[in-house]
Design an enzyme around this catalytic site. Sequence first.
Site, mmCIF file in Angstrom:
data_model
loop_
_atom_site.group_PDB
_atom_site.id
_atom_site.type_symbol
_atom_site.label_atom_id
_atom_site.label_comp_id
_atom_site.label_asym_id
_atom_site.label_seq_id
_atom_site.Cartn_x
_atom_site.Cartn_y
_atom_site.Cartn_z
ATOM 1 N N HIS A 1 -1.394 2.447 6.510
ATOM 2 C CA HIS A 1 -1.953 3.787 6.735
ATOM 3 C C HIS A 1 -0.854 4.757 7.192
ATOM 4 O O HIS A 1 -0.759 5.887 6.707
ATOM 5 C CB HIS A 1 -3.037 3.728 7.824
ATOM 6 C CG HIS A 1 -4.227 2.897 7.475
ATOM 7 N ND1 HIS A 1 -4.887 2.987 6.266
ATOM 8 C CD2 HIS A 1 -4.910 1.969 8.199
ATOM 9 C CE1 HIS A 1 -5.907 2.146 6.259
ATOM 10 N NE2 HIS A 1 -5.938 1.513 7.417
ATOM 11 N N HIS B 1 -1.370 -3.917 8.504
ATOM 12 C CA HIS B 1 -2.492 -3.099 8.038
ATOM 13 C C HIS B 1 -2.318 -1.642 8.482
ATOM 14 O O HIS B 1 -2.403 -0.718 7.666
ATOM 15 C CB HIS B 1 -3.808 -3.661 8.586
ATOM 16 C CG HIS B 1 -5.018 -2.926 8.126
ATOM 17 N ND1 HIS B 1 -5.737 -3.300 7.015
ATOM 18 C CD2 HIS B 1 -5.651 -1.819 8.610
ATOM 19 C CE1 HIS B 1 -6.747 -2.464 6.839
ATOM 20 N NE2 HIS B 1 -6.710 -1.552 7.803
ATOM 21 N N GLU B 2 -2.071 -1.450 9.764
ATOM 22 C CA GLU B 2 -1.929 -0.083 10.275
ATOM 23 C C GLU B 2 -0.655 0.578 9.763
ATOM 24 O O GLU B 2 -0.618 1.795 9.569
ATOM 25 C CB GLU B 2 -1.951 -0.092 11.806
ATOM 26 C CG GLU B 2 -3.236 -0.639 12.424
ATOM 27 C CD GLU B 2 -4.485 0.079 11.918
ATOM 28 O OE1 GLU B 2 -4.397 1.276 11.597
ATOM 29 O OE2 GLU B 2 -5.542 -0.579 11.851
#
Length: 361
Positions: free
Chosen positions: A26, A22-23
């Site tokens: 980004h 997920h990170e």
Amino acid sequence: MTGFFSKGFYIVLVLGVLIFIHELGHFLVARFFKMGIRTFSLGFGPKVVGFRSGMTEYKLSAVPLGGYVQLVGQDGEDDSTEGFPPETWFVRRPAWQRMLVVAAGPLCNLILAWALYAALFAHSGRMEVPASVGEVTENSAAQEAGLLAGDAILSVDGTPIAYFSELKSLVEESKGRTLVLAVKRGQENLNVNITPKIFTKKNIFGEDIQEPLLGVTSPKETITIPLDPAQAVQAGLVQTWRVTSLTGQVFWKLLQGVVPMSSMGGPLMIGEMVAKQSEQGLAALAALTAMISVNLAILNLLPIPVLDGGHILFFALETVFRKPVPERWRMLTTKIGFAMLMALMLLATFNDIMRYIPGTK
């Protein structure tokens, strides 16, 4: 004791992979747009271990319940921007770029689910049940039409089928109209006219629905269909969409009150599920990881401030009205969103604890 540590390892592994992916979404999109990045952290709180590369610190933090990517100028121009030129500040980038950076986290969770499902299909193939009659229910449409156990269904209204799932889908689409089944019975080929009967039944959400049924059960036989890499990738995409669609419906039914809030689970339930699936093997654990990844993506896309979906909503409004949402409104809605998120987390944790108390399930 060994089993306990083994289960704990798998829980940390699954949650770590989900948070990292997920990170990473980004991080990669921010890097692509050449935005300044101060920190990439797995976990919150005090740093356990880490290193610095260029202007970015990479670290593992003490509280393993999430992670974050700290962008330069993320919270406005008053944010600490020392050492970074203004063109790298997040706040000074067009709204569409900021939107893509935020959306990349949930998107990567969906891509992870896709990759895991594709790998499972490539390894194990696809399981199907042949389109034949296992048993015929008494007083059913199938009995009235003369279908017999062992009949193989070759087509429905001229549409060739090979699997029981295809038969079920075409019957559901019929809405109860008369169908023509091409049937193979031994060495004989027959055409059977059959009108499904409409029954009221409960769907997976406990709602009453009207469903046309033939009144036949599937055979006990199953077949495994090997898939080449391209087919596995396509099957993985289809499965990801199915799970995503179902997960979205669950969230919507929760808001409607159709699905009770007591069914929500938190970290304890996730940990228990991971521990159980780890006992079934890596394939079962991978399937569960894919499902949780989809849930994480949908949860983060909810239009609640403090979640990715809330930020996307702000940037979308900025794009439409050509000016940022006023700071006081962002601050107010963020506080409300944070309170809502904390309330949901407390409720989920309470539900987890209640499941361990005898007589409360």
